[in-house]
Enzyme design. Structure first.
Site, PDB file in Angstrom:
ATOM      1  N   HIS A  38      20.037  37.660  20.741  1.00 35.56           N
ATOM      2  CA  HIS A  38      21.287  37.314  20.066  1.00 35.56           C
ATOM      3  C   HIS A  38      21.019  36.169  19.092  1.00 35.56           C
ATOM      4  CE1 HIS A  38      22.277  39.191  23.898  1.00 35.56           C
ATOM      5  NE2 HIS A  38      23.428  39.555  23.381  1.00 35.56           N
ATOM      6  N   HIS A  78      23.866  34.198  26.493  1.00 34.65           N
ATOM      7  CA  HIS A  78      23.121  35.090  25.601  1.00 34.65           C
ATOM      8  C   HIS A  78      22.487  34.309  24.446  1.00 34.65           C
ATOM      9  CE1 HIS A  78      27.338  34.996  24.137  1.00 34.65           C
ATOM     10  NE2 HIS A  78      26.771  34.928  22.944  1.00 34.65           N
ATOM     11  N   GLY A 181      34.285  35.090  24.830  1.00 31.88           N
ATOM     12  CA  GLY A 181      34.185  35.852  26.065  1.00 31.88           C
ATOM     13  C   GLY A 181      34.451  35.009  27.287  1.00 31.88           C
ATOM     14  N   HIS A 286      25.528  39.404  16.165  1.00 36.01           N
ATOM     15  CA  HIS A 286      25.676  38.963  17.554  1.00 36.01           C
ATOM     16  C   HIS A 286      24.507  39.377  18.436  1.00 36.01           C
ATOM     17  CE1 HIS A 286      27.460  38.050  21.439  1.00 36.01           C
ATOM     18  NE2 HIS A 286      27.130  39.281  21.816  1.00 36.01           N
ATOM     19  N   GLU A 438      40.279  33.020  43.803  1.00 31.02           N
ATOM     20  CA  GLU A 438      39.079  33.327  44.586  1.00 31.02           C
ATOM     21  C   GLU A 438      37.809  33.308  43.743  1.00 31.02           C
ATOM     22  OE1 GLU A 438      42.567  35.359  46.609  1.00 31.02           O
ATOM     23  OE2 GLU A 438      41.764  35.302  44.559  1.00 31.02           O
ATOM     24  N   PHE A 463      39.155  39.853  49.954  1.00 27.02           N
ATOM     25  CA  PHE A 463      39.147  39.217  48.636  1.00 27.02           C
ATOM     26  C   PHE A 463      37.759  38.716  48.237  1.00 27.02           C
ATOM     27  CE2 PHE A 463      43.698  38.241  49.976  1.00 27.02           C
ATOM     28  CZ  PHE A 463      44.157  39.434  49.440  1.00 27.02           C
ATOM     29  N   HIS A 487      39.652  37.547  58.706  1.00 27.52           N
ATOM     30  CA  HIS A 487      40.366  38.832  58.668  1.00 27.52           C
ATOM     31  C   HIS A 487      39.376  39.930  58.286  1.00 27.52           C
ATOM     32  CE1 HIS A 487      43.461  35.818  58.586  1.00 27.52           C
ATOM     33  NE2 HIS A 487      44.425  36.723  58.710  1.00 27.52           N
ATOM     34  N   HIS A 499      44.491  45.317  52.734  1.00 27.80           N
ATOM     35  CA  HIS A 499      43.991  44.062  53.290  1.00 27.80           C
ATOM     36  C   HIS A 499      42.913  44.288  54.352  1.00 27.80           C
ATOM     37  CE1 HIS A 499      47.159  42.229  51.047  1.00 27.80           C
ATOM     38  NE2 HIS A 499      46.994  41.041  51.601  1.00 27.80           N
TER      39      HIS A 499
END
Length: 694
Positions: A38, A78, A181, A286, A438, A463, A487, A499
Site C-alpha cells: 500500500h 497496511h 476504515g 491505496h 464486547e 458473546f 453461561h 443465548h
C-alpha cells in the site's frame, strides 16, 4: 532541492523535507519491489510520521522497551512501511523475548528491500514480538485504535498506583494513526466512546482524512460528520488542513499534550499517493504498486533521483540521531536516575514494577485461594470464579479487569475493600466497566496486557463472537490476556438458542496459541485460574457455568490439580483395567461421574476422564496421554453440551459423542437436558451399547 546534491549546507527545513521524502521513497520502492503493498498512505503521511517520531515522541531507539516511552500505534497497519522506515531511520535496536538488547538493528535496509518477504523484519503489517519497536499487531482496521485505549487506561492506572508526588515514574502518551476504515469499524466507535467517558488526555488519534477507500471515494459509504461525532464522545478535536505542514502538525500535537481531561482527535487532511501525478487522490494509490513509470514521476516531483532505489542519504540518519535519538537517550537517562532514587525510597513499589515488567508474579500470589468442600448441590462455575478473582486481585497488585455490563451476572466484580472502580476521577481502581462493548472490551484487555498489566474481560460465552477478532490478535501477539465467559452451554435455559453457545468451544479450540478451559466443578475453576495466571505468552479463555455444579469429594476422587495437565482421571474402577472411558468437560463432568457409578453398580469397569482443556492435554507427553486414554480401550464416550466437532480425536472411530448437532431451545434446564440427552442414564446406556451389554 535534489537529494543527490550537497546535503552539508541544507537548512533545517530542507533537512526535514529530505527526511520526509526518504520515508516516501523507501515506501514506494519497497512496495514496488515486493509487487505488493500500500504505497499511497505512506506517501501522504510521511510528514506526520516524521514529525511524531523525530520531533515529539519520547522514545529511545537504543532501548525500545524503556518503560516510560511514548507508545506509537499504526492502526492503519497496511501502511506499515511508515513504521519500518521510522524504525530503520532512527536506528532502533532489536530486543529478544527475554528483554535482552541484541546489539543489532530492529529493521535493516535489507529488511525493507525484502518487504513482505519470508523472514523479513518488515512484514506486510506491524507484528508485535516479531519486530522490536512495534507496540501492537495491527492490520484488521479498528483494532489498533481500540488497543490504544487499553494502553492509555494502563498508563493512567500505572501513574495512579506507582507515582508519588516527587516521582512521576509513569507519564507517557499514546499516539495513534487511524484511517477511515478504523472509524467505520464498530470497534473503533466502541473504544472512542469509552475513552471519552474516561477522559483519557494521554491519548491522541490522528485521522488520515484522505476521502479514499478501496472501492473509491468515501462519499459512496461514509458521509457522516466525524468531527461532531468525536465532539459528542467528549474528545478535543483539532484540524490540520495541510498534511505537508510540519509546523502545524507539531503545533497540534503540542496542544494535545497541554489538553487536560479529554483525549485528542486530530483531523489531518491528506492526499493519498501524494506526488504521484496520475494516482494521487485515487483508489489506485491505496493497495497496489504504483508501477515503474509512476514511481519515476513521483520521485521527480519530490526532487529525488528517479532511478535510485532504497536511497537513504547519510544526513537523514544524522537528523534522526540528533532528533529522536538524542532526545530519547536523554529522557531515558533522566528516567533511569529517577527510578534509582525511587527504588531507594519506595523499594516495595519498585519491586512490583520490575516483576510486572517481566510478567512475573509476586510472592504468595496464590495464597488464600478458595478451597470448596464437597457438595452434592454445589456451586456455579461463575460463583467459584468470582471468589477466586477476588483473592487473586488482592494478591497481585496489577491484576484488574471487568465485564461488558454483565459484572453481577458474570460474578466478576471485585468486591473487597479498596477495590474501587476505574473512572476518570479514580483511574487506579480495579474494576473496569466496559459497558455493552464486547469487542472493544477484548481489544482494550489486549492494550492493558501490552502494557504489562494482568487483565481480564468478561461476558456471556455466546458473546465471545463479538470479542473473537481481538482474542485472535491476543493469541497472535502471545499476550497473557484472560477472557472469562459464563453461561457456557445449552443448559442455560429459558433465554433460548440466541443465548446458548453451541459451536463456540470448537471455534476457540481451533485458534492457535489460545488456551481454552472449561472446568467441571468449583475446585477445577480454582485450578484453572492457578494455571492461567502462570502463563506469560498465551491468552486463555475460561468457560464457566451459570448453574450450580456438584463439587466432587476429592477424598474419593483425584485432586483437581490434574487440570494443569489438561485432562486427568478423577475416577477409575476399584479393580482391573477400565472397559470403557467416559470423557467430559464442564457441567457434564458430574453426568459422567453419575454414569460411572451406575456402571460400576452393574459390574462394568468404567473410567471418568475430566478434560477441561484440549490444548493443555495435547501438549503433554505421549506417555501421559496414553495413561489417561489407554489406546487399548476403544470403548469411549465423550459428553459435552456443545458441538461434537473435533471430539473424534479422543473417542476414535469406535467411540460415541453425546453433544449438540443443532441449536438449542428455550426451556428450563431439566427440559433441555432431557430433550438433548444430557443425563446420566443416556451416558451409561451409550457405554453399555458400546460394550454390547444392553
Amino acid at each position: 532541492m535534489s537529494a543527490a546534491g550537497a546535503v552539508n549546507h541544507l537548512t533545517d527545513t530542507e533537512l526535514d523535507q529530505l527526511c520526509v521524502n526518504t520515508i516516501r521513497t523507501l515506501s514506494i520502492d519497497a512496495v514496488q519491489q515486493a509487487r505488493s503493498g500500500h504505497p499511497g498512505t505512506p506517501m501522504a503521511l510521511a510528514p506526520l510520521v516524521y514529525t511524531i517520531w523525530n520531533r515529539v515522541l519520547r522514545f529511545d531507539p537504543e532501548n525500545p522497551i524503556w518503560p516510560n516511552r511514548d507508545r506509537f500505534v499504526l492502526s492503519n497497519g497496511h501502511a506499515s512501511m511508515l513504521l519500518w522506515s521510522a524504525l530503520h531511520l532512527s536506528r532502533t535496536r532489536a530486543v529478544n523475548a527475554d528483554y535482552e538488547m541484541l546489539g543489532r538493528p530492529s529493521v535493516t535496509l535489507d529488511d525493507i528491500r525484502r518487504f513482505r518477504q519470508l523472514d523479513s523484519k518488515a512484514p506486510g503489517h506491524p507484528e508485535y514480538h516479531w519486530t522490536s519497536g512495534v507496540e501492537a499487531t495491527t492490520g484488521p482496521l479498528g483494532q489498533g485504535v481500540a488497543t490504544s485505549v487499553g494502553m492509555a487506561i494502563a498508563e493512567k492506572w500505572l501513574a495512579s498506583h506507582f507515582n508519588r508526588s516527587d516521582f512521576q515514574v509513569f507519564d507517557y502518551n499514546v499516539y495513534v494513526i487511524c484511517s477511515d476504515g478504523c472509524l467505520m469499524e464498530g470497534v473503533g466507535s466502541e473504544a472512542a466512546s469509552l475513552a471519552g467517558h474516561l477522559g483519557l488526555d494521554n491519548l491522541c488519534w490522528v485521522y488520515d482524512n484522505n476521502h479514499i477507500t478501496i472501492e473509491g471515494r468515501t462519499r459512496i459509504t461514509f458521509t457522516e460528520d466525524v468531527v461532531t461525532r468525536f465532539l459528542a464522545y467528549g474528545w478535543n478535536v483539532l484540524r490540520v488542513g495541510d498534511a505537508n505542514d510540519i509546523g502545524r502538525i507539531e503545533n497540534a500535537l503540542d496542544i494535545f499534550r497541554k489538553t487536560q481531561g479529554r483525549p485528542t482527535f486530530i483531523v489531518l487532511d491528506t492526499h493519498i499517493g501524494y506526488g504521484a501525478p496520475h494516482k494521487q487522490d485515487t483508489a489506485a494509490a491505496h493497495g497496489e504498486p504504483l508501477g515503474d513509470e509512476e514511481v519515476r514521476l513521483a520521485k521527480r516531483f519530490y526532487g529525488w533521483p528517479e532511478d535510485a532505489k532504497f536511497l537513504v542519504p547519510d544526513s537523514v540518519y544524522e537528523r534522526f540521531a540528533a532528533g529522536v535519538g538524542a532526545r530519547g537517550a536523554r529522557l531515558r537517562r533522566e528516567w533511569t536516575g529517577l527510578f534509582e532514587a525511587y527504588q531507594a525510597q519506595y523499594p516495595e513499589l519498585a519491586n512490583e514494577i520490575e516483576l510486572m515488567l517481566r510478567r512475573e508474579l509476586p510472592e504468595g500470589w496464590d495464597r488464600n485461594l478458595p478451597v470448596f468442600p464437597p457438595d452434592a448441590k454445589g456451586i456455579a462455575g461463575r460463583d467459584a470464579s468470582g471468589k477466586t478473582l477476588n483473592a487473586l486481585a488482592q494478591n497481585i497488585p496489577w491484576f484488574l479487569g471487568g465485564s461488558a455490563d454483565l459484572g453481577p451476572s458474570n460474578k466478576t466484580t471485585l468486591t473487597f475493600a479498596g477495590a474501587g472502580d476505574i473512572q476518570a476521577e479514580t483511574p487506579g481502581g480495579k474494576n473496569l466497566h466496559f459497558g455493552v462493548r464486547e469487542h472493544a472490551m477484548a481489544t482494550i484487555v489486549n492494550g492493558l496486557s501490552l502494557s504489562k498489566l494482568r487483565a481480564f474481560g468478561a461476558t456471556f460465552f455466546i458473546f465471545s463472537d463479538y470479542a473473537r477478532p481481538a482474542i485472535r490478535l491476543s493469541a497472535l501477539m502471545e499476550l497473557p490476556a484472560i477472557f472469562v465467559f459464563t453461561h457456557d452451554a445449552v443448559g442455560d435455559g429459558e433465554d433460548g438458542p440466541t443465548h446458548q453457545p453451541v459451536e463456540h468451544l470448537t471455534s476457540l479450540r481451533a485458534m492457535p496459541g489460545l488456551v481454552t478451559l472449561r472446568p467441571g466443578d468449583a475446585n477445577e475453576v480454582v485450578e484453572a485460574y492457578r494455571y492461567v495466571m502462570q502463563l506469560r505468552h498465551q491468552p486463555a479463555v475460561l468457560v464457566l457455568s451459570r448453574q450450580p455444579l456438584p463439587t466432587l469429594d476429592r477424598r474419593g476422587y483425584a485432586p483437581a490439580t490434574g487440570v494443569a495437565r489438561g485432562a486427568y482421571v478423577p475416577a477409575d474402577p476399584p479393580a482391573g483395567n477400565p472397559e470403557v472411558i467416559l470423557i467430559a468437560s464442564g457441567s457434564e463432568l458430574s453426568l459422567a461421574v453419575q454414569a460411572h457409578d451406575k456402571l460400576l453398580a452393574e459390574g462394568i469397569r468404567s473410567r471418568v476422564v475430566s478434560m477441561p482443556s484440549w490444548e493443555i492435554f495435547d501438549h503433554q507427553t505421549q506417555e501421559y496421554r496414553d495413561s489417561v486414554l489407554p489406546p487399548a480401550v476403544k470403548a469411549r464416550v465423550a459428553v459435552e453440551q456443545a458441538s461434537t466437532f473435533g471430539w473424534e480425536r479422543y473417542v476414535g472411530s469406535a467411540g460415541v459423542i453425546i453433544g449438540m448437532r443443532t441449536f438449542g431451545a428455550s426451556a428450563p434446564l431439566r427440559a433441555l437436558q432431557e430433550k438433548f440427552g444430557f443425563d446420566p442414564e443416556r451416558v451409561a446406556a451409550t457405554a453399555r451399547e458400546l460394550l454390547g451389554k444392553r
